[in-house]
Design an enzyme around this catalytic site. Structure first.
Site, PDB file in Angstrom:
ATOM      1  N   GLN A  10       0.820  -1.208   0.000  1.00  0.00           N
ATOM      2  CA  GLN A  10       0.000   0.000   0.000  1.00  0.00           C
ATOM      3  C   GLN A  10       0.859   1.265   0.000  1.00  0.00           C
ATOM      4  O   GLN A  10       1.910   1.317   0.615  1.00  0.00           O
ATOM      5  CB  GLN A  10      -0.899  -0.005   1.239  1.00  0.00           C
ATOM      6  CG  GLN A  10      -2.157   0.791   1.090  1.00  0.00           C
ATOM      7  CD  GLN A  10      -3.281   0.255   1.968  1.00  0.00           C
ATOM      8  OE1 GLN A  10      -3.540  -0.945   1.978  1.00  0.00           O
ATOM      9  NE2 GLN A  10      -3.935   1.121   2.692  1.00  0.00           N
ATOM     10  N   SER A  47       3.762  -6.547   2.722  1.00  0.00           N
ATOM     11  CA  SER A  47       2.398  -6.569   3.263  1.00  0.00           C
ATOM     12  C   SER A  47       1.445  -7.200   2.247  1.00  0.00           C
ATOM     13  O   SER A  47       1.585  -8.378   1.928  1.00  0.00           O
ATOM     14  CB  SER A  47       1.976  -5.159   3.670  1.00  0.00           C
ATOM     15  OG  SER A  47       0.781  -5.181   4.410  1.00  0.00           O
ATOM     16  N   LEU A  48       0.470  -6.446   1.706  1.00  0.00           N
ATOM     17  CA  LEU A  48      -0.456  -7.054   0.750  1.00  0.00           C
ATOM     18  C   LEU A  48       0.274  -7.639  -0.449  1.00  0.00           C
ATOM     19  O   LEU A  48      -0.243  -8.531  -1.134  1.00  0.00           O
ATOM     20  CB  LEU A  48      -1.502  -6.034   0.291  1.00  0.00           C
ATOM     21  CG  LEU A  48      -1.102  -5.026  -0.790  1.00  0.00           C
ATOM     22  CD1 LEU A  48      -1.381  -5.559  -2.187  1.00  0.00           C
ATOM     23  CD2 LEU A  48      -1.807  -3.705  -0.597  1.00  0.00           C
ATOM     24  N   ARG A  71      -9.721  -8.398   3.501  1.00  0.00           N
ATOM     25  CA  ARG A  71      -8.606  -7.932   4.343  1.00  0.00           C
ATOM     26  C   ARG A  71      -8.636  -6.408   4.478  1.00  0.00           C
ATOM     27  O   ARG A  71      -8.510  -5.871   5.578  1.00  0.00           O
ATOM     28  CB  ARG A  71      -7.287  -8.384   3.717  1.00  0.00           C
ATOM     29  CG  ARG A  71      -6.017  -8.052   4.503  1.00  0.00           C
ATOM     30  CD  ARG A  71      -4.818  -8.618   3.739  1.00  0.00           C
ATOM     31  NE  ARG A  71      -3.539  -8.434   4.418  1.00  0.00           N
ATOM     32  CZ  ARG A  71      -2.726  -7.392   4.254  1.00  0.00           C
ATOM     33  NH1 ARG A  71      -3.075  -6.406   3.433  1.00  0.00           N
ATOM     34  NH2 ARG A  71      -1.572  -7.325   4.890  1.00  0.00           N
ATOM     35  N   HIS A  73      -0.513  -3.450  10.956  1.00  0.00           N
ATOM     36  CA  HIS A  73       0.604  -4.256  11.465  1.00  0.00           C
ATOM     37  C   HIS A  73       0.926  -3.958  12.935  1.00  0.00           C
ATOM     38  O   HIS A  73       2.079  -3.764  13.305  1.00  0.00           O
ATOM     39  CB  HIS A  73       1.846  -4.076  10.583  1.00  0.00           C
ATOM     40  CG  HIS A  73       1.618  -4.529   9.179  1.00  0.00           C
ATOM     41  ND1 HIS A  73       1.466  -5.860   8.858  1.00  0.00           N
ATOM     42  CD2 HIS A  73       1.471  -3.827   8.026  1.00  0.00           C
ATOM     43  CE1 HIS A  73       1.236  -5.956   7.547  1.00  0.00           C
ATOM     44  NE2 HIS A  73       1.235  -4.747   7.034  1.00  0.00           N
ATOM     45  N   GLN A  94       0.588 -11.990   9.727  1.00  0.00           N
ATOM     46  CA  GLN A  94       1.074 -10.783   9.060  1.00  0.00           C
ATOM     47  C   GLN A  94       0.198  -9.563   9.350  1.00  0.00           C
ATOM     48  O   GLN A  94       0.669  -8.424   9.356  1.00  0.00           O
ATOM     49  CB  GLN A  94       1.125 -11.074   7.549  1.00  0.00           C
ATOM     50  CG  GLN A  94       1.656  -9.973   6.678  1.00  0.00           C
ATOM     51  CD  GLN A  94       0.809  -9.814   5.450  1.00  0.00           C
ATOM     52  OE1 GLN A  94      -0.379  -9.543   5.536  1.00  0.00           O
ATOM     53  NE2 GLN A  94       1.423  -9.992   4.295  1.00  0.00           N
TER      54      GLN A  94
END
Length: 317
Positions: free
Chosen positions: A10, A95-96, A120, A208, A257
């Site tokens: 992101q 991340s993603l 998500r 996170h 995660q």
């Protein structure tokens, strides 16, 4: 040359993303059509035309960035007449970006990934009321001192005092996440300790960190019904900075995660220790490419997102 393909997270989104790619390559247009169908939403129109405030909504940003990354990966394979696994040792994603990476090497199916990232994104947005959480970037402070700083900030702040190092991106580049009061306290403490720059980030939720536990719970349920195959090359996972190929461990790590640290610096160092010489960033932007030389000066970074980038990269093989 030993290489790994890496996939952005992101913050890399931009209006117009993927449009040139879809116009040039039918295989890319097919990816975007499949994502639209899976979501029952004209995400492609939003990617091409905006508005930016809607594209930046987490539940839209996540599948959009994944769609462009997977489209680039499939164009590379189609034009180069190879599989990514033929020319790489690992994949990794920020991340993603882990979802993009797993889709690119056959561990997740594209339609499943689009739906998972929609869930998500929505779950992460809903986990914490707007204004309760915050994230901040610290520039000029390494992870060791930051670990001490966040403990101090969590203890000194009012409320429940969650403040953690969420992203260890590169040497001297760490992102904090937690309760707004605690994160703001950490910024002030960092300034007192002479950090080069400390600033709140324009994000809608504290990603996170432990405050994301409701989103992690949502992903347990969402991932339970999805088939995960062994990736054709190992994934270097965010939360362990180590390689993984076992589908059930991947499923578990994708849940961890959500609340866990993105250990990007350690992941790049791990790949360097495995003799990786080149990281190829697949998708929108050049964020990960810019970090490479700050982490490992012996490693090169190459960003591949446009038709011209694809042509140039293929000529190097």
């Amino acid at each position: 040359m030993k290489r790994a393909f890496v996939f952005p997270g992101q913050g890399s989104q931009t209006v117009g993303m993927g449009q040139e790619l879809a116009a040039a390559f039918p295989v890319a247009a097919q990816v975007f059509e499949e994502v639209d169908d899976a979501l029952g939403q004209k995400l492609t129109k939003l990617m091409y035309e905006g508005p930016m405030e809607d594209l930046t909504l987490t539940e839209n940003t996540q599948p959009a960035l994944m769609a462009v990354s997977v489209a680039v990966a499939r164009v590379l394979e189609s034009e180069g007449k190879f599989k990514l696994s033929d020319i790489s040792e690992f994949v990794a994603g920020h991340s993603l970006g882990e979802y993009s990476a797993l889709t690119a090497v056959g561990s997740l199916q594209l339609a499943d990934t689009a739906r998972l990232l929609k869930i998500r994104g929505r779950a992460m947005q809903q986990a914490v009321p707007v204004g309760v959480g915050a994230m901040a970037a610290l520039l000029g402070m390494d992870i060791g001192p930051v670990e001490e700083l966040v403990k101090e900030a969590a203890e000194a702040s009012e409320g429940d005092g969650v403040c953690v190092a969420a992203n260890d991106n590169a040497d001297g580049q760490v992102v904090l996440s937690g309760n707004k009061e605690a994160v703001e306290c950490a910024i002030e403490l960092a300034k007192e300790k002479g950090v080069r720059k400390a600033m709140l980030l324009p994000v809608s939720a504290p990603f996170h960190c432990p405050l994301m536990q409701p989103a992690a719970d949502a992903m347990v349920e969402a991932l339970a019904s999805v088939t995960i195959a062994p990736p054709t090359v190992p994934l270097v996972a965010n939360v362990t900075a180590d390689q993984v190929s076992d589908p059930e461990i991947i499923r578990k790590l994708l849940v961890e995660q959500v609340t866990g640290r993105v250990r990007w610096r350690e992941s790049v160092l791990y790949m360097g220790n495995q003799e990786i010489e080149q990281l190829v960033e697949v998708g929108t932007g050049k964020v990960l490419t810019a970090m490479v030389r700050r982490i490992n000066k012996a490693m090169t970074g190459t960003a591949v997102q446009s038709p011209a980038d694809i042509e140039a990269f293929l000529q190097t093989l």
